[in-house]
Design a protein around this motif. Structure first.
Motif, mmCIF file in Angstrom:
data_model
loop_
_atom_site.group_PDB
_atom_site.id
_atom_site.type_symbol
_atom_site.label_atom_id
_atom_site.label_comp_id
_atom_site.label_asym_id
_atom_site.label_seq_id
_atom_site.Cartn_x
_atom_site.Cartn_y
_atom_site.Cartn_z
ATOM 1 N N VAL A 1 64.510 -4.251 67.492
ATOM 2 C CA VAL A 1 65.337 -3.351 68.291
ATOM 3 C C VAL A 1 65.919 -2.276 67.388
ATOM 4 C CG1 VAL A 1 67.476 -3.185 69.598
ATOM 5 C CG2 VAL A 1 65.971 -5.112 69.943
ATOM 6 N N ALA B 1 62.353 -7.876 73.013
ATOM 7 C CA ALA B 1 61.742 -7.619 74.320
ATOM 8 C C ALA B 1 60.647 -8.656 74.522
ATOM 9 C CB ALA B 1 61.167 -6.209 74.366
ATOM 10 N N PHE C 1 57.311 -5.041 73.745
ATOM 11 C CA PHE C 1 57.275 -6.380 74.318
ATOM 12 C C PHE C 1 56.314 -7.279 73.550
ATOM 13 C CE2 PHE C 1 59.007 -4.072 77.947
ATOM 14 C CZ PHE C 1 60.006 -4.953 78.350
ATOM 15 N N PHE D 1 64.625 -7.833 78.083
ATOM 16 C CA PHE D 1 64.950 -7.070 76.880
ATOM 17 C C PHE D 1 66.433 -7.244 76.582
ATOM 18 C CE2 PHE D 1 65.729 -2.526 75.206
ATOM 19 C CZ PHE D 1 65.563 -2.917 73.890
ATOM 20 N N SER E 1 71.400 -8.026 78.731
ATOM 21 C CA SER E 1 69.948 -7.831 78.804
ATOM 22 C C SER E 1 69.568 -7.047 80.053
ATOM 23 C CB SER E 1 69.220 -9.177 78.800
ATOM 24 O OG SER E 1 69.580 -9.945 79.939
#
Length: 188
Positions: free
Chosen positions: A10, A55, A44, A178, A161
């Motif tokens: 992140v 994610a 992701f 996420f 999230s």
């Protein structure tokens, strides 16, 4: 750091109580327009990926590993805007997206329930006025965007999230999650 970790980690920026030089007029002391900005983005990955990510995808057909998400929060004494951008999603698919109470985990249920401005167990309170809904339909190229504005902000530690759901509206199967370090709204 390993380059792969940098690309999937992140990127978060938090600017708390940044004065903009103006006068808010909402506080007795005229302390200026305090604001908060949070921006987080990631790619992701499956929950058990070799390179962990904030994610997580639970359904790689609709949220492929490697697809990208960015969430931005901007809050001041007047309210909060949360914006979402994605790339690499299933083209033309209608995603439901909501802010949730807890961080993501390997179990899709780890994120808890929807964040609500006025917490309630009444199903009638599951609505875009009491929650942050960021539903979007992916474009032909798999990108998408949405935003929501409310004249309220998050309570400290109660929003953590964004969850992508199978259906737009109230809820549905959790496709991906996420973790976002949402910040509380500056005090009025």
């Amino acid at each position: 750091m390993v380059a792969g970790v940098l690309t999937s980690a992140v990127t978060a920026m938090m600017l708390a109580a940044v004065g903009t030089g103006g006068t808010s007029g909402t506080t007795g002391g005229g302390t200026g327009d305090d604001s908060v900005e949070v921006r987080a983005e990631a790619r992701f990955a499956p929950p058990k990926a070799f390179v962990p990510s904030s994610a997580l995808t639970y359904n790689q057909e609709l949220v492929p590993a490697g697809s990208w998400i960015q969430v931005t929060q901007r809050s001041d004494q007047r309210g909060t805007r949360v914006s979402l951008r994605v790339k690499g999603m299933e083209p033309n698919y209608k995603y439901g997206v909501h802010v949730h109470q807890k961080p993501c985990g390997a179990d899709p249920a780890a994120a808890g329930g929807h964040y609500q401005n006025k917490p309630s167990t009444d199903p009638g309170d599951v609505n875009p006025a009491n929650e942050v809904w960021l539903d979007f339909t992916a474009r032909r190229d798999g990108s998408g965007a949405s935003s929501a504005y409310h004249d309220w902000g998050f309570r400290r530690g109660e929003a953590a999230s964004v969850v992508l759901h199978r259906e737009q509206g109230g809820a549905g199967e959790r496709l991906a999650c996420f973790s976002v370090p949402f910040a509380p709204q500056p005090e009025k």
